[in-house]
Design an enzyme around this catalytic site. Structure first.
Site: not given
Length: 347
Positions: A91-93, A259-260
């Site tokens: 996960s980006g965040s 982010g994804t």
């Protein structure tokens, strides 16, 4: 209680998505990789996820990230992501929040200027670039997972919605990508509930119609996510901007664009030939927060997929530092599946 059960937490957010970072109180987990440790949590200690995301300690819209020692010698630390839908491998965040938390707690020493380090996620090694100004972590850039388009502009009939055109991208999970305007949305905050209800119907219809398999990972479960795409505005030769919203669970639209989700957009734009290496896309959420994705390069992968290498940049803010008391005698607290991994448990 004769002996308190406690967890040390650092609550953060990136783009509005709250990530609760567990910095202490959990015993070392079995497993020779962070992926194996994640699988242990999922199969044998899922109580930690449920405890921190449900009442009275949390809410389903939050995420939880458990900091663990790295197993790979190339990484400085590891982390495991927990969300209401389960255990995403990336996960980006959450990565942005975890990297910030590691610097703010001193688990990774903070240095002025630009610094680089490596984290081990369940998806593998993640390269981190942190920008620190006057002691403040102003930005984190992390590698997005290699992303690709599985399905381009398919159509499906969705009850109570109508005929829907969608694409499917993989960017750490499978995403349905839909044009918001085609569904009557302008991606404003007051549409949040309607977006969630619409996304639920579309995801349910696609799940019933199709399954998706990653070219190396195989079956990674049913389609979980949907990303609403707003119009793309070009604001510079190499910079684009688009309103966006990401659905992750019934009733839950992420407060950030994710982010994804941003990586999935980059994959679609590359597939359609609208961006080139070095171009950036800023996705803007319902709450006017943003992440910036950069298209690094494209390469061929298994099954003839055009895989997009990318990075995601955002900023995380610290909300609170706390120690929670886990009282298993409280009827609101479910200690099942967690008591055996708490380092402050009874002897």
């Amino acid at each position: 209680m004769s002996h308190e059960l406690t967890l040390q937490l650092l609550d953060t957010h990136a783009g509005g998505d709250v990530s609760r970072i567990v910095t202490g109180g959990i015993d070392p987990l079995p497993g020779s990789t962070v992926r194996e440790q994640m699988e242990y949590l999922e199969n044998d200690a899922d109580g930690l996820r449920r405890l921190l995301l449900n009442e009275p300690y949390g809410i389903p819209e939050m995420s939880v990230d458990l900091i663990v020692p790295a197993c790979d010698p190339k990484a400085q630390m590891g982390y495991i992501i927990m969300e209401v839908m389960g255990y995403p491998v990336y996960s980006g965040s959450n990565t942005i929040c975890t990297a910030t938390a590691l610097l703010e707690t001193g688990l990774i020493p903070k240095r002025e200027g630009i610094q680089h380090f490596t984290l081990e996620s369940p998806a593998g090694l993640v390269q981190i670039e942190a920008r620190v100004e006057n002691g403040v972590v102003e930005a984190i850039t992390c590698g997005g997972l290699p992303s690709y388009i599985d399905t381009h502009r398919a159509r499906i009939h969705v009850p109570a919605v109508g005929d829907v055109t969608y694409s499917i991208a993989y960017s750490g999970g499978f995403y349905a990508l839909v044009d918001a305007a085609e569904l009557g949305f302008s991606l404003k905050r007051e549409e949040e509930r309607a977006l969630s209800e619409c996304a639920f119907r579309i995801v349910e219809a696609i799940q019933a119609h199709s399954g998706f398999s990653h070219y190396t990972l195989g079956d990674v479960g049913p389609l979980p996510f949907l990303h609403f795409m707003g119009p793309v505005e070009q604001v510079a030769d190499d910079f684009y901007r688009s309103r966006s919203a990401t659905y992750v669970h019934p009733g839950v639209i992420c407060r950030s664009t994710t982010g994804t989700g941003t990586s999935a957009r980059l994959a679609l734009m590359q597939y359609e030939g609208t961006i080139k290496p070095g171009d950036k896309l800023e996705t803007i959420s319902l709450r006017e927060t943003g992440f910036i994705g950069e298209f690094i390069e494209v390469r061929e992968a298994g099954g003839g997929h055009q895989v997009v290498e990318n990075t995601i940049t955002g900023k995380s803010y610290v909300l609170s530092r706390s120690e929670i008391v886990v009282n298993c005698e409280d009827p609101m607290v479910d200690c099942g599946g967690v008591h055996h991994i708490l380092s402050s448990r009874h002897p």
